[in-house]
Design a protein around this motif. Structure first.
Motif, mmCIF file in Angstrom:
data_model
loop_
_atom_site.group_PDB
_atom_site.id
_atom_site.type_symbol
_atom_site.label_atom_id
_atom_site.label_comp_id
_atom_site.label_asym_id
_atom_site.label_seq_id
_atom_site.Cartn_x
_atom_site.Cartn_y
_atom_site.Cartn_z
ATOM 1 N N HIS A 93 1.900 7.238 5.586
ATOM 2 C CA HIS A 93 2.490 5.934 5.872
ATOM 3 C C HIS A 93 2.391 5.033 4.659
ATOM 4 C CE1 HIS A 93 -1.755 5.952 6.993
ATOM 5 N NE2 HIS A 93 -1.775 4.670 6.699
ATOM 6 N N TYR A 111 0.899 -1.167 0.000
ATOM 7 C CA TYR A 111 0.000 0.000 0.000
ATOM 8 C C TYR A 111 0.928 1.205 0.000
ATOM 9 C CZ TYR A 111 -4.276 2.647 1.304
ATOM 10 O OH TYR A 111 -5.347 3.505 1.337
ATOM 11 N N ASP A 123 -4.705 8.509 5.711
ATOM 12 C CA ASP A 123 -5.973 7.784 5.840
ATOM 13 C C ASP A 123 -7.201 8.690 5.781
ATOM 14 O OD1 ASP A 123 -4.866 5.281 5.976
ATOM 15 O OD2 ASP A 123 -4.875 5.182 8.161
ATOM 16 N N HIS A 183 0.472 7.068 1.788
ATOM 17 C CA HIS A 183 -0.852 7.703 1.762
ATOM 18 C C HIS A 183 -1.213 8.269 3.145
ATOM 19 C CE1 HIS A 183 -1.682 3.730 3.452
ATOM 20 N NE2 HIS A 183 -2.788 4.249 3.992
HETATM 21 MN MN MN Z 1 -3.402 3.661 5.894
#
Ligand code: MN
Ligand code: OGA
Length: 206
Positions: free
Chosen positions: A187, A126, A131, A129
């Protein structure tokens, strides 16, 4: 949310998470959940996976599925806040107690939360980004709980946090939990050499 009573052992874990967030922008504790509960939730997740109940996570309606995959490759399944599953009930109770504690000690006004199981197949990631995004301003705090069995340094799959003055990386050890502000800490989940499982979610003010 109904008030939930806590004992001193619980409170110490909660305090550790909060203290970390206040002083270092993030908190991390091992055994946020009882080790047995982490195992039971891992089994739940694996069952959802083998029953085909997990689905690719989206990042926004504006993006195509192909574009999403370039950002994140995990598959998710939501945990209902009113779940009848005994292990999920215990999990929700624990999260409620933490939210209550946070509200009492920091006046955060959290009044809702949402959590999902996440399964990263080997090699999934991932990208960096935040959240909290425009469509979901209610997300105030992010909380991730890892369910992995016997994770090794060489397995990879670290979570990197990009903090104000430094970057840090955290191994996704089973039972470990990481806590940070959803609108503040960028993160990233790095690819792992084996499948990587967790529960990720958000404490919300709506
Ligand atoms: Mn996240
Ligand atoms: C997320 C996320 C971190 C992790 O689900 O938004 O960033 O370590 N998860 O799994």
């Amino acid at each position: 949310m109904p008030a939930v009573s806590t004992n001193r052992g619980d409170e110490l874990k909660f305090e550790e998470l909060i203290e970390g967030l206040v002083t270092n922008q993030f908190g991390v504790v091992d055994d946020f959940l009882d080790p047995e509960l982490a195992i039971d939730l891992r089994i739940n997740l694996q069952k959802r996976w083998s029953d085909g109940q997990m689905h690719p996570a989206g990042i926004g309606k504006r993006f195509s599925f192909q574009k999403n995959l370039k950002v994140r490759g995990d598959q998710i399944s939501w945990i209902e806040n009113n779940s009848e599953d005994i292990f999920e009930k215990s999990f929700i109770k624990r999260v409620s107690a933490f939210a209550d504690y946070l509200n009492q000690t920091c006046y955060t006004g959290i009044n809702d939360f949402e959590f999902h199981y996440a399964f990263y197949e080997e090699g999934s990631f991932y990208k960096r980004h935040l959240d909290q995004f425009r469509a979901d301003l209610g997300r105030k705090y992010s909380l991730v709980i890892y369910l992995n069995d016997a994770w090794l340094d060489t397995d990879g799959g670290k979570l990197s946090l990009y903090l104000q003055d430094r970057d840090i990386s955290i191994l996704p050890l089973g039972g470990r939990s990481v806590f940070f502000k959803s609108d503040e800490v960028e993160h990233e989940v790095h690819p792992a050499g084996r499948s990587r499982i967790s529960i990720a979610g958000w404490l919300k003010r709506t």
